[in-house]
Write an enzyme that holds these catalytic residues in place. Sequence first.
Site, PDB file in Angstrom:
ATOM      1  N   ASP A  10       0.866  -1.196   0.000  1.00  0.00           N
ATOM      2  CA  ASP A  10       0.000   0.000   0.000  1.00  0.00           C
ATOM      3  C   ASP A  10       0.894   1.236   0.000  1.00  0.00           C
ATOM      4  O   ASP A  10       2.118   1.145   0.223  1.00  0.00           O
ATOM      5  CB  ASP A  10      -0.899  -0.015   1.248  1.00  0.00           C
ATOM      6  CG  ASP A  10      -1.991   1.048   1.180  1.00  0.00           C
ATOM      7  OD1 ASP A  10      -2.391   1.450   0.080  1.00  0.00           O
ATOM      8  OD2 ASP A  10      -2.437   1.494   2.253  1.00  0.00           O
ATOM      9  N   SER A  11       0.277   2.390  -0.194  1.00  0.00           N
ATOM     10  CA  SER A  11       1.054   3.635  -0.162  1.00  0.00           C
ATOM     11  C   SER A  11       1.418   4.023   1.268  1.00  0.00           C
ATOM     12  O   SER A  11       2.323   4.817   1.487  1.00  0.00           O
ATOM     13  CB  SER A  11       0.246   4.764  -0.804  1.00  0.00           C
ATOM     14  OG  SER A  11      -0.991   4.897  -0.135  1.00  0.00           O
ATOM     15  N   GLY A  43      -2.852   9.484  -4.123  1.00  0.00           N
ATOM     16  CA  GLY A  43      -4.069  10.093  -4.677  1.00  0.00           C
ATOM     17  C   GLY A  43      -3.815  11.199  -5.680  1.00  0.00           C
ATOM     18  O   GLY A  43      -4.592  11.390  -6.618  1.00  0.00           O
ATOM     19  N   CYS A  74      -4.928  -1.409  -2.257  1.00  0.00           N
ATOM     20  CA  CYS A  74      -4.862   0.037  -2.485  1.00  0.00           C
ATOM     21  C   CYS A  74      -5.614   0.301  -3.785  1.00  0.00           C
ATOM     22  O   CYS A  74      -5.175  -0.123  -4.851  1.00  0.00           O
ATOM     23  CB  CYS A  74      -3.402   0.472  -2.604  1.00  0.00           C
ATOM     24  SG  CYS A  74      -3.225   2.215  -3.032  1.00  0.00           S
ATOM     25  N   ASN A  75      -6.751   0.949  -3.666  1.00  0.00           N
ATOM     26  CA  ASN A  75      -7.576   1.205  -4.849  1.00  0.00           C
ATOM     27  C   ASN A  75      -6.854   2.091  -5.856  1.00  0.00           C
ATOM     28  O   ASN A  75      -6.940   1.892  -7.062  1.00  0.00           O
ATOM     29  CB  ASN A  75      -8.875   1.919  -4.441  1.00  0.00           C
ATOM     30  CG  ASN A  75      -9.753   1.076  -3.556  1.00  0.00           C
ATOM     31  OD1 ASN A  75     -10.714   0.484  -4.006  1.00  0.00           O
ATOM     32  ND2 ASN A  75      -9.442   1.014  -2.270  1.00  0.00           N
ATOM     33  N   THR A  76      -6.118   3.071  -5.330  1.00  0.00           N
ATOM     34  CA  THR A  76      -5.471   4.051  -6.210  1.00  0.00           C
ATOM     35  C   THR A  76      -4.436   3.372  -7.099  1.00  0.00           C
ATOM     36  O   THR A  76      -4.315   3.693  -8.282  1.00  0.00           O
ATOM     37  CB  THR A  76      -4.811   5.151  -5.355  1.00  0.00           C
ATOM     38  OG1 THR A  76      -5.745   5.568  -4.356  1.00  0.00           O
ATOM     39  CG2 THR A  76      -4.424   6.343  -6.191  1.00  0.00           C
ATOM     40  N   CYS A 189     -10.996   3.422  -0.429  1.00  0.00           N
ATOM     41  CA  CYS A 189      -9.582   3.654  -0.128  1.00  0.00           C
ATOM     42  C   CYS A 189      -9.329   2.893   1.163  1.00  0.00           C
ATOM     43  O   CYS A 189     -10.109   3.010   2.128  1.00  0.00           O
ATOM     44  CB  CYS A 189      -9.311   5.148   0.068  1.00  0.00           C
ATOM     45  SG  CYS A 189      -7.690   5.500   0.796  1.00  0.00           S
ATOM     46  N   THR A 190      -8.275   2.092   1.167  1.00  0.00           N
ATOM     47  CA  THR A 190      -8.064   1.200   2.312  1.00  0.00           C
ATOM     48  C   THR A 190      -7.751   1.939   3.604  1.00  0.00           C
ATOM     49  O   THR A 190      -7.841   1.350   4.680  1.00  0.00           O
ATOM     50  CB  THR A 190      -6.919   0.213   2.011  1.00  0.00           C
ATOM     51  OG1 THR A 190      -5.873   0.927   1.364  1.00  0.00           O
ATOM     52  CG2 THR A 190      -7.396  -0.916   1.151  1.00  0.00           C
ATOM     53  N   HIS A 191      -7.416   3.199   3.504  1.00  0.00           N
ATOM     54  CA  HIS A 191      -7.174   3.965   4.727  1.00  0.00           C
ATOM     55  C   HIS A 191      -8.469   4.287   5.483  1.00  0.00           C
ATOM     56  O   HIS A 191      -8.462   4.472   6.700  1.00  0.00           O
ATOM     57  CB  HIS A 191      -6.509   5.312   4.395  1.00  0.00           C
ATOM     58  CG  HIS A 191      -5.037   5.220   4.139  1.00  0.00           C
ATOM     59  ND1 HIS A 191      -4.510   4.612   3.028  1.00  0.00           N
ATOM     60  CD2 HIS A 191      -3.985   5.686   4.852  1.00  0.00           C
ATOM     61  CE1 HIS A 191      -3.188   4.700   3.066  1.00  0.00           C
ATOM     62  NE2 HIS A 191      -2.841   5.343   4.167  1.00  0.00           N
TER      63      HIS A 191
HETATM   64  N1  DGL Z   1      -4.855   3.575   0.479  1.00  0.00           N
HETATM   65  C1  DGL Z   1      -4.911   4.019  -0.863  1.00  0.00           C
HETATM   66  C2  DGL Z   1      -6.168   3.534  -1.558  1.00  0.00           C
HETATM   67  O1  DGL Z   1      -6.752   2.532  -1.181  1.00  0.00           O
HETATM   68  C3  DGL Z   1      -4.628   5.452  -1.198  1.00  0.00           C
HETATM   69  C4  DGL Z   1      -4.097   6.445  -0.234  1.00  0.00           C
HETATM   70  C5  DGL Z   1      -3.179   7.448  -0.919  1.00  0.00           C
HETATM   71  O2  DGL Z   1      -2.012   7.139  -1.024  1.00  0.00           O
HETATM   72  O3  DGL Z   1      -3.645   8.514  -1.412  1.00  0.00           O
HETATM   73  O4  DGL Z   1      -6.590   4.095  -2.536  1.00  0.00           O
END
Ligand code: DGL
Length: 269
Positions: A10-11, A43, A74-76, A189-191
């Site tokens: 992930d990021s 993002g 991580c969706n992004t 977004c996984t966060h």
């Molecule tokens: N956690 C990431 C996601 O699921 C993105 C967070 C980011 O780096 O902007 O999209």
Amino acid sequence: MNQRPILMFDSGVGGLTVLREARVLMPDRRFVYVADNAAFPYGDWEEDALRARLIQLFGRLLEEHRPELAVIPCNTASTLALGDLRAAFPDVPFVGTVPAIKPAAERTRSGLVSVLATPGTVKRQYTRDLITDWASKVEVTLVGSTVLARLAEVYMREGFVDEQAVRAEIAPCFVEKDGRRTDIVVLACTHYPFLANRMRKMAPWPVDWLDPAEAIARRVLSLVGRAPTDGDLPQGRDAAIFTAGRPDFATARLMQGFGLDVVADTVAA
Ligand code: DGL
């Protein structure tokens, strides 16, 4: 026993929402968690630059850790580069994460669904295609937040979040139309699941917050199965790697709390 690990990427710390579900389902597996914090947040990245970074980074990570499977919670990153990564590394199975638009469209009663994500995920063609393919009879509102992932990181490290900022970020998700109201918000977004309680508190009305973490973990389990062991726990602790080098104290403690040992990054960006 020399088990190959499952790599989670992930990021930042967001992928921990998926790691905790994966651990419940696969207690006998070894995990390596990689946070590309040198490039956080994803993002706002320009698409070609992020795609190139991911392919380069994975080349090195896969060589070093030889995982049985790589998960990108991580969706992004997934909505941008999952196809490219699969093409570049055909021998490695990848599990990605894309906005849970299909289950939301199946479950909504009001017909009003919102997708809360990073600006990157919101503008992806992949996301638009998901809506066309699976949610054409539903009204989908895409909400791109520039700050929520960062707020989640701060909250996880310091235990504090600005609730008014959360309120402002989620507000566009709540739509009223012809006596109907949004009833599902997809956490794309996984966060974000880390902030779910605060979101619930600051929401103008109750909705179903759709968190795909368990579904992702189930997908991984379906591909790798249970480890072929005689019931022994995996040898050694799971590792966390940060591409920006050793993280601050609070982040290192957070990793410890998730049962991860921060190890030196030989893949530094
Ligand atoms: N956690 C990431 C996601 O699921 C993105 C967070 C980011 O780096 O902007 O999209």
